[in-house]
Scaffold this active site. Structure first.
Site, short mmCIF file in Angstrom:
data_model
loop_
_atom_site.label_atom_id
_atom_site.label_comp_id
_atom_site.label_asym_id
_atom_site.label_seq_id
_atom_site.Cartn_x
_atom_site.Cartn_y
_atom_site.Cartn_z
N GLY B 150 0.82 -1.19 0.00
CA GLY B 150 0.00 0.00 0.00
C GLY B 150 0.86 1.25 0.00
N CYS B 151 0.25 2.37 -0.34
CA CYS B 151 1.00 3.62 -0.46
C CYS B 151 1.51 4.08 0.90
CB CYS B 151 0.14 4.69 -1.12
SG CYS B 151 -1.50 4.91 -0.40
#
Lengths: 348, 348, 348, 348
Positions: B150-151
């Site tokens: 995920g970012c």
């Protein structure tokens, strides 16, 4: 009508004072001082003020001000107020200083963080630190000089003071991660770093090692808690013009439910027209207080890490500067604190 | 040329994959799957892609994909990958999944945070969590399935892993205050809250009580530290499109100088082409990595509060999604990790 | 590898040249000249360029440049090129000038609009005005000096040249209403007017009475039409960093259907890789060419008022400056014009 | 106190009415109708309105409204007013309709541009088109129904009416190139196209072939000139929330100096508190009227092309909607037109 003057009329804080005071029912703006633009109509410098009846910009002249004004807002750079306040007070005006000059009570702390010796240390004790939701009402009585708080200390103080007062928080763990629109930098910070092209679509921290609002926040929280408090404070710059969101974290000494924390804040700010404690699960956005003198608070407790999370939002030019200064003026003059001040934000 | 396909081609992550892969010298994009827009040329949906030679958007068909592609990027919503990965793997394709489906190793944690039972739990162990700067190189060898991080976990993991690994930090004190551009919400979150008018000139926290990236960050830091780590993670929304700035705080167990912390990070990331540890006193801004696959880090120690402050910046659609997925593909295929990936940011 | 240098490396045009040339497969950047920052690594001035291998910034020295470079891009302020081009040409370098110095063929017109006498008028005839979609390919053959067009003249020229060439338009009626992102002002325009706080959430016209790109647009359209053309040109400033949208209006001498106009443009730009004539009913947005070297065109005829409406979009720093300069370099060197230049825009 | 109600209270126009009316000294807001949110406190839907004392949102009920209100603002979608106005008028309320339903005098023109038959054509003649600077004061006398103008027609009408009235302009040459902030699209246009990520850092034209405000502008200019006028009108979308800048062009029939044009406008708008004709050489920016009910005008004559250039700026939600509606209400009630309306803009 109370006659008021503004010194530093063409800066962002000064011009916001003009805008807000123009709608104040008990006030007449009688002097606008700008050393760089003296002689011009204000609307020729700041076109958003077209249509208002206002005095022409004038040079700084204490004797003239004394004839024109009962109250003077000082919205100049740091250093101006401590140099000129004594002469203005002597001439009988009451002063509301929006600079940092009279905020810190201890001249040694001032010297440490502002890199110069305070030139009017005897006034530091007299000056009332005017954060109305935390300052005792009786302090305003005969005050001659109000130190209007900084924008970050306003947002952080309102967010954390109730908690540190309870003793529930480990005050060695306070972390304040604050985010501000660019207008906080003022209109005179004309460098490449503040060009539109450099800040648009960009987010960053600044003054990470050391920001001058740190000791002011610590002073407020030390007063609230009754002992010396130190905080880790990190300001950030948001690609927008107005607004501060302050996200504050405190490790709790015992398990505290979100409901209990919420009840505590609700009670603390009961009767304060400019503080809205949001319902649990609801958090303020800066846009919701844009143009308003409110400070809205949302909060929770992260039970997994036993951390209180306090989020406050203000408009840095209103509750963080000009609006709070007018709120202070209202209190000084015995007017209802909300007189002439907007409660609603401007959205969208 | 390696033939690659993208499932979920018209989302923000999918279209960024297309843009970046179009400039990759070893790759040919041979399939673009979009269930909502099948049959159309991609440029008729996403006009910024005019001028590229690309296959027409097609329906999802595992057998067709197997003929067209050696590697498939899955850029659909959460749930798609765990449903379809088994069939795709069976047909011999290698998969890089950009959703959350294979990131968490423990299916119970997945169920707790995503609110559903994992439908392919047997693949969780096989899946390589591909955060290349923290994942052992040997893990890529024969991998068939990469879980692209995920970012936020990318930015937070790179910022904190070196510190927690040393044991210098009190891992019960970790606070991650992260700020993201709006593109992180994707192109399918079509609600009033994501309208331009609601987010422009606005800054706020969101998912304050609970954000799904929390357990993923904790998993990464637990691996790095060798014991279970919990974090307080608060995401915020910045009025800009791209970029994440992650400001992380850790109380230190002993006095550590900024210089020592800096040396530690410099050494940890030596030889990593996509991590830039900035000189002391210098901190990254999101604009400086806009469009780049870099993660830049600035850091200090606040000696007054004995707190390490780690600031990392990424482009959430590049290093936080599509760029890192291509970096993972490069490693999977034995190519230099930088192949086809931009190092320079786009500024102003 | 062709060795190229950039004079004026730290401005917005210069730094965009660096970014784009770093990805050009036939070019090596061998000299970066910056008189204000000589001696520093470029990434210490422009942090988005971290990670690239580039020469240290150096003083301007024609002899050194002659040893280092075959081609030099001049990205300095107006006046630099006409002063220094003769010496550089004499040393055998080929020059691409991104300033306005060599764009206007008539030194009297230059003097009228730029307020100074041209100091190298003999080079005006030799200089090739390099708007590749309108400039004859044979002009590049042995050229030593390319005048790279202005940003507005690029967008307006591509939008209007095909129409004025046909004779269908009343060329006394041309109105060009153009809107630009702020980066067109450059990095050295450091005044209050260009602060973030002054331009954010603000839209305005500027240089309404007179903008220096007017005669350049008129020169292009006069060449295309075969007679002297005058235009009403009004530029505006958009609160965004990159992009120009040019909306051009021309009264038609006879009834022309939208379909006929569209066919005319499609044919005119057939084979031009960087011009996309959108289907009827479809109009370009600046974001769709952000970071791209394309110029996209949408058009219609308003039959109620018999007016052709031509809308073109470019990235002012790419097709409007650095990208077009590289396109010119490619043509100069006999490379395919698209070499090293992005076709896809960056969105979102 | 005059009791007023708002139907469509949670849209952008409705909520701006609430905000402005809350500061109006002669008005009490007694009814807020929202069919989608009935039963809720308004601040639970629109958090910027915290702190105001307002009635709870209610269902639409004409009988209840008749008891609560003397004046009702209709801020719903097109079609609502023509359906419900007859019943409301019958119950004795005076109506100010902010939709397009009663703006066009000719039901055939309405049908042509809005694609449906007008259901209350008999009220079209009675309705007063309330653009106060152009509408005769006597029209307000006993009016029961005001059609509040569209945002573009307000800006374009004020910019061009004085010129077309003189007969100096070729009215076959009028070009109106208008640019609007996104709030003009309203709060119910929830589609991908209006997401933050799609509009941020983006500028484009829209409704190029045909926009519904075209016939309304033509109606205003036809009345002003005394003959039928047609215009080419192109609206654009600016990445900002509020503000319209309208750049209008008119070919002149004879040579007119800028000074003469300026004198003509100054005289035309003399005594109008909300129109500021800027000095020659000075042009308005949208930010300068942000939050204000002013319309500022800058103008020149391009003598090279014999074209008048008229630039007007308004806040689309204030002078372009809610503010002008209150101005109309003031005139309807015989109050000074400026009562409760802001003259100063909010900047920065």
């Amino acid at each position: 009508m109370i006659r008021v003057g503004i010194v530093g009329a063409t800066g962002y804080t000064g011009s916001e004072l003009i805008r807000l005071l123009s709608g104040h029912p008990q006030v007449q703006v009688t002097a606008l001082v700008s050393r760089s633009e003296a002689g011009k109509p204000i609307a020729s410098v700041l076109a958003h003020l077209h249509g208002l009846e206002l005095p022409t910009l004038s040079e700084y002249d204490p004797d003239a001000l004394a004839k024109q004004c009962a109250v003077v807002f000082l919205a100049g750079e740091t250093g101006f107020a401590m140099e000129h306040a004594p002469a203005l007070l002597q001439r009988g005006m009451r002063l509301i200083d929006l600079s940092a000059d009279f905020r810190l009570k201890d001249p040694a702390v001032f010297a440490e963080w502002y890199g110069k010796t305070h030139s009017a240390p005897d006034l530091l004790h007299e000056a009332v630190y005017g954060l109305p939701e935390l300052t005792p009402a009786e302090a305003y009585g005969n005050a001659r000089l109000i130190a209007n708080p900084g924008c970050y200390p306003t947002a952080a103080g309102i967010a954390l003071a109730p908690l540190v007062k309870t003793g529930l928080a480990d005050t060695e763990s306070l972390i304040i991660d604050a985010k501000s629109g660019v207008s906080g930098a003022g209109r005179s910070r004309v460098t490449v770093d503040y060009l539109f092209t450099e800040l648009d679509e960009n987010f960053k921290a600044y003054s990470v090692e050391r920001h001058r609002h740190t000791p002011e926040i610590e002073q407020t929280l030390s007063v609230a808690s009754g002992h010396t408090v130190r905080v880790r404070f990190t300001p950030h710059l948001v690609p927008m013009t107005r607004g501060i969101l302050c996200t504050a974290y405190a490790r709790l000494r015992e398990t505290v439910s979100p409901e209990r924390l919420h009840a505590l804040y609700t009670e603390f700010y009961q009767g304060q027209p400019f503080v809205v404690v949001r319902p649990l699960g609801n958090y303020p956005a800066t846009r919701e207080v844009y143009g308003s003198n409110r400070c809205d608070i949302g909060l929770t407790v992260d039970l997994r890490t036993n951390t209180a999370v306090l989020i406050s939002a203000i408009d840095n030019l209103v509750k963080g500067a000009a609006g709070q200064a007018i709120q202070n003026m209202n209190l000084l003059l015995g007017l209802p604190s909300t007189t002439g001040l907007p409660l609603a934000g401007i959205a969208p």
